[in-house]
Design an enzyme around this catalytic site. Structure first.
Site, PDB file in Angstrom:
ATOM      1  N   SER A 146     -13.168 -62.846  46.885  1.00  0.00           N
ATOM      2  CA  SER A 146     -13.595 -61.870  45.890  1.00  0.00           C
ATOM      3  C   SER A 146     -14.512 -62.581  44.915  1.00  0.00           C
ATOM      4  CB  SER A 146     -12.358 -61.317  45.172  1.00  0.00           C
ATOM      5  OG  SER A 146     -12.737 -60.501  44.100  1.00  0.00           O
ATOM      6  N   LYS A 172     -16.214 -59.924  49.264  1.00  0.00           N
ATOM      7  CA  LYS A 172     -16.075 -58.759  48.383  1.00  0.00           C
ATOM      8  C   LYS A 172     -16.799 -59.041  47.080  1.00  0.00           C
ATOM      9  CE  LYS A 172     -12.104 -57.489  45.545  1.00  0.00           C
ATOM     10  NZ  LYS A 172     -10.642 -57.271  45.544  1.00  0.00           N
ATOM     11  N   LYS A 174     -17.599 -57.863  43.209  1.00  0.00           N
ATOM     12  CA  LYS A 174     -17.198 -57.016  42.078  1.00  0.00           C
ATOM     13  C   LYS A 174     -18.444 -56.288  41.590  1.00  0.00           C
ATOM     14  CE  LYS A 174     -12.814 -58.104  41.293  1.00  0.00           C
ATOM     15  NZ  LYS A 174     -11.742 -57.091  41.392  1.00  0.00           N
ATOM     16  N   ASP A 199     -15.764 -53.907  44.943  1.00  0.00           N
ATOM     17  CA  ASP A 199     -14.589 -53.516  44.150  1.00  0.00           C
ATOM     18  C   ASP A 199     -15.060 -53.145  42.751  1.00  0.00           C
ATOM     19  OD1 ASP A 199     -12.147 -53.157  42.923  1.00  0.00           O
ATOM     20  OD2 ASP A 199     -11.383 -55.177  43.344  1.00  0.00           O
ATOM     21  N   GLU A 224     -13.625 -50.405  46.857  1.00  0.00           N
ATOM     22  CA  GLU A 224     -12.273 -50.470  46.311  1.00  0.00           C
ATOM     23  C   GLU A 224     -12.235 -49.845  44.915  1.00  0.00           C
ATOM     24  OE1 GLU A 224     -10.985 -54.521  46.683  1.00  0.00           O
ATOM     25  OE2 GLU A 224      -9.211 -54.209  45.429  1.00  0.00           O
ATOM     26  N   ASP A 249      -6.498 -49.602  45.190  1.00  0.00           N
ATOM     27  CA  ASP A 249      -5.795 -50.786  44.689  1.00  0.00           C
ATOM     28  C   ASP A 249      -4.918 -50.327  43.518  1.00  0.00           C
ATOM     29  OD1 ASP A 249      -5.094 -53.129  43.294  1.00  0.00           O
ATOM     30  OD2 ASP A 249      -7.066 -54.024  43.313  1.00  0.00           O
ATOM     31  N   LYS A 273      -0.818 -55.439  46.763  1.00  0.00           N
ATOM     32  CA  LYS A 273      -0.575 -56.621  45.931  1.00  0.00           C
ATOM     33  C   LYS A 273       0.905 -56.640  45.609  1.00  0.00           C
ATOM     34  CE  LYS A 273      -5.112 -56.803  43.733  1.00  0.00           C
ATOM     35  NZ  LYS A 273      -5.887 -56.484  42.515  1.00  0.00           N
ATOM     36  N   GLY A 301      -5.489 -60.069  45.665  1.00  0.00           N
ATOM     37  CA  GLY A 301      -5.177 -61.265  44.876  1.00  0.00           C
ATOM     38  C   GLY A 301      -5.251 -60.976  43.394  1.00  0.00           C
TER      39      GLY A 301
HETATM   40  O1  OSB Z   1      -9.022 -55.849  41.675  1.00  0.00           O
HETATM   41  O2  OSB Z   1      -8.649 -57.216  43.257  1.00  0.00           O
HETATM   42  C1  OSB Z   1      -8.769 -57.001  42.049  1.00  0.00           C
HETATM   43  C2  OSB Z   1      -8.558 -60.302  40.123  1.00  0.00           C
HETATM   44  C3  OSB Z   1      -7.877 -59.882  39.000  1.00  0.00           C
HETATM   45  C4  OSB Z   1      -7.548 -58.567  38.858  1.00  0.00           C
HETATM   46  C5  OSB Z   1      -7.868 -57.639  39.849  1.00  0.00           C
HETATM   47  C6  OSB Z   1      -8.533 -58.047  40.997  1.00  0.00           C
HETATM   48  C7  OSB Z   1      -8.914 -59.396  41.109  1.00  0.00           C
HETATM   49  C8  OSB Z   1      -9.690 -59.919  42.231  1.00  0.00           C
HETATM   50  C9  OSB Z   1      -9.574 -61.390  42.523  1.00  0.00           C
HETATM   51  O3  OSB Z   1     -10.484 -59.271  42.862  1.00  0.00           O
HETATM   52  C10 OSB Z   1      -8.738 -61.665  43.698  1.00  0.00           C
HETATM   53  C11 OSB Z   1      -8.413 -63.138  43.808  1.00  0.00           C
HETATM   54  O4  OSB Z   1      -9.278 -63.884  44.257  1.00  0.00           O
HETATM   55  O5  OSB Z   1      -7.287 -63.536  43.447  1.00  0.00           O
HETATM   56 MG    MG Z   2      -9.184 -54.553  43.360  1.00  0.00          MG
END
Ligand code: OSB
Ligand code: MG
Length: 385
Positions: A146, A172, A174, A199, A224, A249, A273, A301
């Protein structure tokens, strides 16, 4: 009592619980639509059950920007409600701890930290890897990354190239309004064939439907959580108007939510998660119900330390986890993780699932102690630390 009952372990007693807050600094800031984070305040739960030590991590953020929980709300709920109600109790298996927490509404991440620590302890008592105790079948899990929001598309493309070189199987990105189309377009142009997803962490509304539809140009694996963090209905309206698969999510906190979203066709993929769904028991159930309905799931994550990461590895071995997760190497996040060995990713973008009992990683208690800023104890505090 028959001899079989004596020979097999029928109950485990929760002898002690230690709750710690540790501070860890991410190698670089991570930016999502809801804000940026670099200094993590992580809660660790250590339980002793029948002499076995189990570890869990609370995956709440420092602020309530992703979901309503925070490091501090979890500290409060575990200290004042969960730990006092489970300490000294005996249970046949880890899922039974859920019945002791039914009076606590929400606070899934707080519950997950405690329940998962117990799962680790139970796996050790039974001498099996946690992945096997959960019913996992996958021996090598597929990993994606991510990538946080960046200043400009060029620097994002460079970062993607670097991660692909490390072997990651899915990228992925953001996104947020104003930092979406142009960024995704630049990456897709450079890498026409990779598994790519985005995402939004709830940064859009139905009014943005036309803009979100434009992302169909990029043949993304999924988008996402485009809409509100607690919405299921409006996502069904959006899904009907875009080709890209929606993955939920934030909105999915239990199996009922997942089944509702599937029924309403609000999404075609679900991110699981552990913290968000309150722990291994509910995560496993959700995975199973999704699998029965042909809905792929993957492991999300939360910028976890090695302990949360190790739990994610174990969960990702369940058969429904058919898409690469956001479970990536410790070294992408931390200069020095609190487990040994750190979580490592092969050049093929996979993680080998540990075969040792429990989490299968050694917790570096010396490092944990150094990073600890506060601690609460229930039951006998061990003499060792
Ligand atoms: O939406 O998946 C998410 C990190 C913090 C809060 C929400 C998210 C995320 C990530 C990072 O996308 C995922 C990771 O590498 O741990
Ligand atoms: Mg997410």
């Amino acid at each position: 009592m028959n001899s079989k009952t004596v020979a097999s372990r029928s109950f485990m007693k929760i002898e002690s619980i230690a709750l710690r807050e540790i501070h860890m600094q991410l190698i670089s800031p991570f930016e999502a639509s809801f804000g940026a984070v670099q200094n993590r305040r992580i809660l660790l739960v250590e339980v002793v059950a029948d002499g076995a030590i189990g570890w869990g991590e609370v995956t709440a953020g420092e602020t309530p920007a992703y979901n309503p929980e925070t490091t501090d709300t979890a500290w409060h709920v575990i200290s004042d409600f969960i730990a006092p109600s489970v300490i000294g109790k005996s249970l046949a298996e880890s899922p039974n701890i859920r019945a002791m927490m039914t009076q606590i509404r929400g606070h899934e991440m707080a519950k997950s930290g405690v329940e998962n620590a117990l799962w680790d302890a139970e796996a050790q008592l039974k001498g099996v890897p946690l992945s096997k105790l959960l019913g996992g079948t996958i021996e090598e899990i597929a990993c994606g990354v991510s990538l946080g929001i960046r200043e400009n598309p060029q620097s994002l493309v460079k970062k993607v190239e670097e991660e692909l070189r490390s072997g990651y199987q899915r990228i992925k990105l953001k996104i947020k309004p104003g930092k979406d189309y142009e960024f995704v377009s630049a990456v897709r142009k450079e890498f026409p064939n990779i598994l790519l997803s985005v995402d939004a962490n709830s940064a859009y509304s139905l009014d943005d439907t036309a803009n979100l539809k434009k992302l169909d140009d990029f043949e993304l694996l999924m988008i996402e959580q485009p809409l509100s963090w607690d919405d299921i209905y409006e996502h069904s309206k959006l899904q009907a108007q875009i080709q890209t698969a929606i993955c939920l999510d934030e909105s999915i906190r239990n199996t009922t939510h997942a089944l509702t979203a599937i029924k309403l066709e609000s999404c075609r993929i679900i991110n699981i998660k552990l913290g968000r769904v309150s722990g291994h028991t509910e995560a496993r159930r959700m995975q199973e119900e999704c699998r029965k309905r042909g809905v792929p799931v993957w492991c999300g994550g939360m910028l976890e330390s090695g302990i949360g990461r190790a739990h994610n590895v174990a969960m990702s071995t369940l058969p429904g986890f058919t898409l690469p997760g956001d479970v990536s190497a410790s070294q992408r996040y931390w200069n020095e993780d609190i487990i040994e060995p750190p979580v490592e990713v092969t050049p093929k973008g996979t993680i080998h699932v540990p075969k040792e009992p429990g989490l299968g990683y050694f917790v570096r208690r010396d490092r944990v102690d150094k990073l600890t800023v506060r601690r609460n104890d229930w039951g006998a505090r061990r003499a060792a630390s």
